[in-house]
Design a protein around this motif. Structure first.
Motif, PDB file in Angstrom:
ATOM      1  N   TYR A 234       0.832  -1.205   0.000  1.00 63.33           N
ATOM      2  CA  TYR A 234       0.000   0.000   0.000  1.00 63.33           C
ATOM      3  C   TYR A 234       0.861   1.247   0.000  1.00 63.33           C
ATOM      4  O   TYR A 234       0.495   2.286   0.539  1.00 63.33           O
TER       5      TYR A 234
ATOM      6  N   ASP B 161      -1.797  -5.396  -4.587  1.00 64.60           N
ATOM      7  CA  ASP B 161      -1.647  -3.943  -4.685  1.00 64.60           C
ATOM      8  C   ASP B 161      -2.810  -3.262  -3.974  1.00 64.60           C
ATOM      9  O   ASP B 161      -3.959  -3.377  -4.390  1.00 64.60           O
ATOM     10  N   MET B 162      -2.501  -2.567  -2.894  1.00 64.85           N
ATOM     11  CA  MET B 162      -3.538  -1.863  -2.121  1.00 64.85           C
ATOM     12  C   MET B 162      -3.248  -0.370  -2.100  1.00 64.85           C
ATOM     13  O   MET B 162      -3.514   0.319  -1.118  1.00 64.85           O
ATOM     14  N   SER B 163      -2.710   0.128  -3.204  1.00 66.39           N
ATOM     15  CA  SER B 163      -2.335   1.545  -3.233  1.00 66.39           C
ATOM     16  C   SER B 163      -3.542   2.465  -3.059  1.00 66.39           C
ATOM     17  O   SER B 163      -3.406   3.609  -2.658  1.00 66.39           O
TER      18      SER B 163
ATOM     19  N   LEU C 236      -5.498   2.366  -0.782  1.00 66.11           N
ATOM     20  CA  LEU C 236      -5.593   2.706   0.639  1.00 66.11           C
ATOM     21  C   LEU C 236      -4.901   4.039   0.923  1.00 66.11           C
ATOM     22  O   LEU C 236      -5.386   4.855   1.696  1.00 66.11           O
ATOM     23  N   ASN C 237      -3.764   4.246   0.281  1.00 66.00           N
ATOM     24  CA  ASN C 237      -3.031   5.488   0.470  1.00 66.00           C
ATOM     25  C   ASN C 237      -3.755   6.655  -0.195  1.00 66.00           C
ATOM     26  O   ASN C 237      -3.725   7.791   0.277  1.00 66.00           O
TER      27      ASN C 237
ATOM     28  N   THR D   4       2.889   5.782   4.909  1.00 67.29           N
ATOM     29  CA  THR D   4       3.081   5.851   3.467  1.00 67.29           C
ATOM     30  C   THR D   4       3.646   7.182   2.997  1.00 67.29           C
ATOM     31  O   THR D   4       4.192   7.279   1.910  1.00 67.29           O
TER      32      THR D   4
ATOM     33  N   ARG E 286      -7.863  -0.137   7.607  1.00 62.99           N
ATOM     34  CA  ARG E 286      -6.808  -0.968   7.019  1.00 62.99           C
ATOM     35  C   ARG E 286      -7.046  -2.452   7.270  1.00 62.99           C
ATOM     36  O   ARG E 286      -7.021  -3.274   6.350  1.00 62.99           O
TER      37      ARG E 286
END
Ligand code: ZN
Length: 227
Positions: free
Chosen positions: A38, A64-66, A68-69, A77, A98
């Protein structure tokens, strides 16, 4: 007794999730891990997790948990967000939702892989104020996942009621004390093993380690069964 079923461990390469991985390998016939990318400050976290999965011979899926950001910029992050933890407040490392998201995605992956057991290293004892690390949340999530996918998931939280010293003891009992100490990454500054020594994560980890080493030495001096 070994459970013949398969388990998926939510795995970051840190002390807690690595201890959980050793625990799961002892409990279940087949174990895989899922790691969430993330946009952590330190790519070392993903690399460290991959190295441990390789060492222990378990298959790793990196998701891929981008997003979240994108939703919730935070100190894990963003280098422009300082790591702070004021008394009585949530630390700046907290990311809303999260664990809710991680457990959801881990469950979807696990079901595809024919695994109904999920293992997560969340802990209520050294509670930093993260609401989705609480036992009541995990139990609620377990029910929700089972209803949402009509599947009998079981979420295991072997560290839920342990303090940091007891988590070190668990690693030791699993024969993994040195491995966890030397190879895992807990430090917010991306330093593997004993870490930078300065950040809140290092201080918490070291306090637990010192306490456990002291207890072990005291037990050893009266002839208890310790290594
Ligand atoms: Zn550190």
């Amino acid at each position: 007794m070994l459970n013949e079923e398969k388990a998926v461990v939510v795995f970051s390469g840190g002390q807690d999730s690595t201890t959980c991985l050793f625990w799961a390998k002892q409990q279940f016939a087949e174990v895989e891990v899922v790691t969430f990318d993330y946009g952590q400050r330190h790519k070392q976290e993903i690399e460290c997790a991959a190295a441990i999965a390789h060492d222990l011979g378990v298959q790793q899926t990196v998701l891929d948990m981008s997003l979240l950001n994108q939703l919730a910029p935070n100190a894990l992050t963003r280098t422009d967000v300082e790591i702070t933890h004021e008394e009585g407040e949530l630390p700046s490392t907290f990311v809303d939702g999260r664990n809710l998201l991680f457990l959801s995605f881990a469950a979807i992956l696990a079901k595809q892989k024919g695994a109904r057991h999920l293992v997560t290293g969340v802990c209520e004892t050294d509670f930093s104020g993260y609401p989705d690390c609480r036992d009541s949340f995990v139990k609620s999530m377990n029910v929700t996942l089972n209803l949402s996918m009509d599947y009998p998931f079981v979420i295991h939280t072997p560290l839920m009621w342990l303090d940091k010293a007891q988590t070190w003891k668990m690693a030791d009992d699993l024969g993994a004390f040195d491995y966890v100490r030397e190879r895992t990454l807990t430090c917010y500054n991306g330093v593997i093993g004993d870490g930078c020594g300065e950040c809140p994560a290092c201080k918490l980890r070291k306090a637990g380690l010192d306490r456990y080493v002291e207890q072990r030495a005291a037990a050893g001096s009266v002839g208890a069964d310790v290594r």
